[in-house]
Design an enzyme around this catalytic site. Structure first.
Site, PDB file in Angstrom:
ATOM      1  N   LYS A   1      54.682  67.276  17.481  1.00  0.00           N
ATOM      2  CA  LYS A   1      53.517  66.869  16.681  1.00  0.00           C
ATOM      3  C   LYS A   1      53.417  67.811  15.494  1.00  0.00           C
ATOM      4  O   LYS A   1      53.844  68.964  15.570  1.00  0.00           O
ATOM      5  CB  LYS A   1      52.240  66.997  17.521  1.00  0.00           C
ATOM      6  CG  LYS A   1      51.049  66.284  16.938  1.00  0.00           C
ATOM      7  CD  LYS A   1      50.968  64.865  17.437  1.00  0.00           C
ATOM      8  CE  LYS A   1      49.778  64.136  16.912  1.00  0.00           C
ATOM      9  NZ  LYS A   1      49.601  62.858  17.638  1.00  0.00           N
TER      10      LYS A   1
ATOM     11  N   ASP B   1      49.329  59.641  12.152  1.00  0.00           N
ATOM     12  CA  ASP B   1      48.260  60.004  13.091  1.00  0.00           C
ATOM     13  C   ASP B   1      46.984  59.994  12.234  1.00  0.00           C
ATOM     14  O   ASP B   1      46.976  59.397  11.157  1.00  0.00           O
ATOM     15  CB  ASP B   1      48.539  61.376  13.727  1.00  0.00           C
ATOM     16  CG  ASP B   1      47.722  61.624  14.987  1.00  0.00           C
ATOM     17  OD1 ASP B   1      48.061  61.091  16.046  1.00  0.00           O
ATOM     18  OD2 ASP B   1      46.695  62.339  14.911  1.00  0.00           O
TER      19      ASP B   1
HETATM   20  N1  GLU Z   1      50.363  59.752  16.603  1.00  0.00           N
HETATM   21  C1  GLU Z   1      50.627  58.749  17.567  1.00  0.00           C
HETATM   22  C2  GLU Z   1      50.429  59.298  18.968  1.00  0.00           C
HETATM   23  O1  GLU Z   1      49.553  60.112  19.182  1.00  0.00           O
HETATM   24  C3  GLU Z   1      51.973  58.080  17.344  1.00  0.00           C
HETATM   25  C4  GLU Z   1      53.151  58.974  17.319  1.00  0.00           C
HETATM   26  C5  GLU Z   1      54.434  58.284  16.909  1.00  0.00           C
HETATM   27  O2  GLU Z   1      54.418  57.079  16.642  1.00  0.00           O
HETATM   28  O3  GLU Z   1      55.468  58.963  16.874  1.00  0.00           O
HETATM   29  O4  GLU Z   1      51.059  58.924  19.931  1.00  0.00           O
END
Ligand code: GLU
Length: 449
Positions: free
Chosen positions: A129, A169
């Protein structure tokens, strides 16, 4: 050798002692590790190899300066972060968040959760992340572009289509992804698979925008079916009004649910006739708008400024928090329980404070944890990666069919693990065990790499 319980507590204490100020990260580690006790009793190899301590240590934490110029010509600076937490089952995968609340604790917690979420999808993706404390609200399009370009000028050194694949996100959607990919392309190579959540014109997947919200409702529907029930006629309250909330409302309404309220940062919107979701999505297509603009002829809809939707005093059945971490306090959890709610499914990551979760569980409310219930977004991101590798674009039905099967499998895996480890209704325990098991086995097979 200590008992599993003692071993778990030792690892939690070590993390707390090493990172006393990283509250969200400690909260997420405590949540996952405490639910693994019965699993550890049956899997001594975890303790034998000290796998818990390896699990809570990110493989890499990258922190960098992001200088950018505003429209007045002033030089500004923000902090950029990427936590590459665990690559046991595949390349690091997870979103980028732009929000003033971002700091290392928040990104560590989100990356840690992402390990288990991604594992639950059954697709070969590890956990990561990233983000920045940059606030996109009120910025011009040019400022957003310059910020994204500067962010990627540094981040490009650490990502790649088979290594680390960021996505959107909070505060990061197609526009930001496009600027980031454009800059990556200039500096590195033409390889759309390095980002997911792209527009359809250059490698995006149909259904990616809808996936998190739709997936959340598919998960709830699977659970209700399992109990011989359905969403038909259920009274639902949602928090948030962004991408996840909007699509969750849409799908819940398709399944016959009555969505009574949703919210934004300024307050909440209550509409006893059911939220007109197309209007909400239209209003929120401009991030500077608020839900105060919502209008319904002849109805009793009202926007209550400055209050949380979780203080709403009405009777309803299902709560879908889709805003942010720790948005539900202990007293609000109490209010949710007094409102007659029997099921809460997390569209956001860790939306309930620790004591609040205990209140919900004490009232026998079924809690569907975010790492399982909101995994639809990252799952379709992985399908986008597959399409990019194949040089193909699937149809909406192909993607949506896959998403439905993935959500059903996640629900089954969580409820089976909950049963196997003696706490049938506890999907938090089920999700943590089912998610962690695969990661442990992969780490062991790779010589703890
Ligand atoms: N941010 C989203 C999550 O919390 C998607 C992450 C992604 O698609 O890689 O899962």
């Amino acid at each position: 050798m200590e008992s599993s319980k003692e071993y778990i507590q030792q690892v939690i204490d070590k993390v707390k002692a090493k990172h006393p100020e990283k509250e969200e990260f400690n909260q997420a580690v405590t949540d996952v590790l405490t639910s693994l006790e019965k699993y550890l009793d049956q899997h001594p190899e975890v303790q034998d190899h000290n796998l818990l301590e390896l699990l809570v240590e990110p493989e890499r934490v990258i922190k960098f300066r992001v200088p950018w110029q505003d429209d007045q010509g002033n030089w500004r600076v923000n902090e950029g972060l990427r936590v590459q937490f665990n690559s046991a089952i595949g390349p690091y995968k997870g979103g980028i968040r732009f929000d003033p609340s971002v700091n290392e604790s928040v990104i560590r917690f989100l990356a840690f959760e992402q390990i288990f979420k991604n594992s639950l999808t059954n697709l070969p993706i590890g956990g990561g992340k990233g983000g920045s404390d940059f606030n996109p609200k009120g910025k011009s399009d040019n400022e957003i572009m310059r910020f994204c370009q500067s962010f990627v000028t540094e981040l490009q050194k650490y990502i790649g289509p088979d290594y680390d694949v960021p996505a959107g996100d909070v505060g990061v959607s197609k526009r930001e992804i496009s600027y980031m990919y454009g800059q990556y392309k200039r500096l590195r190579e033409i390889t759309p698979g390095v980002y997911t959540g792209k527009p359809l014109t250059f490698g995006g997947s149909v259904g990616r925008t809808e996936a998190t919200g739709y997936g959340l409702v598919y998960f709830v529907d699977d659970l209700l079916k399992d109990r011989g029930d359905s969403l038909e006629g259920k009274r639902i309250v949602v928090s948030g009004s962004g991408n996840v909330a909007g699509h969750a409302i849409k799908k819940a309404q398709d399944f016959g649910g009555l969505v009574l309220a949703c919210s934004d940062r300024g307050g909440y919107l209550y509409d006893p006739d059911g939220i007109d979701v197309d209007q909400v999505i239209a209003i929120k297509s401009n991030p500077n708008n608020t839900l105060a603009e919502y209008k319904r002829k002849g109805g009793q809809a009202k926007y209550v400024q400055g209050e949380s939707v979780w203080d709403l005093d009405i009777n309803y059945d299902i709560s879908l928090p889709c805003a942010t971490q720790n948005e539900i306090s202990e007293s609000q959890a109490q209010n949710i329980a007094s409102s007659g709610v029997f099921l809460l499914a997390e569209g956001a990551n860790m939306p309930v404070v620790k004591d609040g979760l205990e209140v919900l569980l004490d009232h026998d409310i079924i809690v569907c944890p975010g790492k399982a219930a909101n995994a639809g977004g990252v799952a379709v991101s992985a399908l986008e990666m597959s399409q990019n590798s194949q040089r193909l674009s699937w149809t909406f039905d192909q993607v949506d069919q896959n998403l439905q099967v993935i959500m059903q499998d996640i629900y089954q895996a969580c409820s089976q693990a909950a049963k196997d480890y003696g706490d049938d209704k506890n999907l938090i325990l089920g999700a943590n065990i089912a998610g962690a098991d695969k990661v442990f086995q992969a780490m062991l097979a790779q010589g703890l790499a």
